[in-house]
Design an enzyme around this catalytic site. Sequence first.
Site, PDB file in Angstrom:
ATOM      1  N   ASN A  83       0.867  -1.184   0.000  1.00 52.73           N
ATOM      2  CA  ASN A  83       0.000   0.000   0.000  1.00 52.73           C
ATOM      3  C   ASN A  83       0.900   1.229   0.000  1.00 52.73           C
ATOM      4  O   ASN A  83       2.028   1.182   0.491  1.00 52.73           O
ATOM      5  CB  ASN A  83      -0.872   0.018   1.261  1.00 52.73           C
ATOM      6  CG  ASN A  83      -1.784   1.236   1.315  1.00 52.73           C
ATOM      7  OD1 ASN A  83      -2.387   1.617   0.303  1.00 52.73           O
ATOM      8  ND2 ASN A  83      -1.881   1.858   2.479  1.00 52.73           N
TER       9      ASN A  83
ATOM     10  N   HIS B 189       1.036   5.275   1.286  1.00 52.80           N
ATOM     11  CA  HIS B 189       0.394   6.193   2.230  1.00 52.80           C
ATOM     12  C   HIS B 189       1.109   7.542   2.146  1.00 52.80           C
ATOM     13  O   HIS B 189       2.340   7.575   2.100  1.00 52.80           O
ATOM     14  CB  HIS B 189       0.493   5.602   3.637  1.00 52.80           C
ATOM     15  CG  HIS B 189      -0.221   6.414   4.664  1.00 52.80           C
ATOM     16  ND1 HIS B 189      -1.582   6.368   4.829  1.00 52.80           N
ATOM     17  CD2 HIS B 189       0.235   7.330   5.553  1.00 52.80           C
ATOM     18  CE1 HIS B 189      -1.941   7.219   5.780  1.00 52.80           C
ATOM     19  NE2 HIS B 189      -0.852   7.813   6.243  1.00 52.80           N
TER      20      HIS B 189
ATOM     21  N   SER C  40       5.089   6.723   2.160  1.00 53.37           N
ATOM     22  CA  SER C  40       5.530   5.416   2.666  1.00 53.37           C
ATOM     23  C   SER C  40       4.867   4.313   1.860  1.00 53.37           C
ATOM     24  O   SER C  40       3.658   4.378   1.603  1.00 53.37           O
ATOM     25  CB  SER C  40       5.101   5.212   4.128  1.00 53.37           C
ATOM     26  OG  SER C  40       5.579   6.233   4.951  1.00 53.37           O
TER      27      SER C  40
ATOM     28  N   ASP D  25      -2.530   0.563   7.688  1.00 53.68           N
ATOM     29  CA  ASP D  25      -1.236   1.258   7.756  1.00 53.68           C
ATOM     30  C   ASP D  25      -0.266   0.689   8.792  1.00 53.68           C
ATOM     31  O   ASP D  25       0.525   1.427   9.382  1.00 53.68           O
ATOM     32  CB  ASP D  25      -1.452   2.763   8.065  1.00 53.68           C
ATOM     33  CG  ASP D  25      -2.388   3.415   7.055  1.00 53.68           C
ATOM     34  OD1 ASP D  25      -2.424   2.953   5.912  1.00 53.68           O
ATOM     35  OD2 ASP D  25      -3.074   4.383   7.432  1.00 53.68           O
TER      36      ASP D  25
END
Length: 220
Positions: free
Chosen positions: A108, A110, A142, A151
């Site tokens: 992912n 972020h 990130s 997260d």
Amino acid sequence: MTPGPLNVAVFASGSGSNFQALLDHQSERDEWRVVVLVCNREAGAMRRARAAGVDAVLVPTKDREASDVARDTLEVLEAHHVDVVLLAGYLRLLPSEVVRRYAGRILNIHPALLPDFGGRGMYGMNVHRAVVASGASESGASVHLVDEEYDRGAIVGQWRVPVLPDDTPEELAARVLAVEHRLYPRAVDHLCSAVRAGRRVEAMPDPSLEHTPEPSEGER
Ligand code: GRF
């Protein structure tokens, strides 16, 4: 795993500028290619997929049983022989069945320096407003492995940017988004090398700390 390039699925809920950065980068490579875009709603990213000739599949999540979403999502991933999953502005938790099936192969991105400014409710401009309000002198992007919480997975790569004294959240957002587009494709290269070699991915050096060495006397 499939022979040849790794098959990548991208999940998005929004405009898909990171999805576009991944598409633009993959053409230079033969290690991986995006084979499908999955959206939980009609999103700008779907238009980009259609324009690029990439399959775009809608798997709605609103008012649906989690088990139905999980079944439909796994069906799409299996039909496309997906090896690696990338979240790029996907505003839902991935079904836990998917997280377990692809453990260590889901990333992912972020828009802050995790573990700060992450977690529930920390998305979009909320993140940049919180960073500016905190008085932090740095922010950034990130990329992390995905587990079953928002997260929280191990960080694979970060790219720092300064927060300038008079920054508005919008100005900071634009500075961070620009480095996201450079960081995410590199992090995907990094993960795919590890997956191909059958090893766990390790953190990569912060590309913003890379510097071009000063030219030596003779090269000037
Ligand atoms: C990016 O800021 C990303 O970090 C976050 O969602 C945003 C998606 O933007 N997870 P886009 O749809 O790729 O333009």
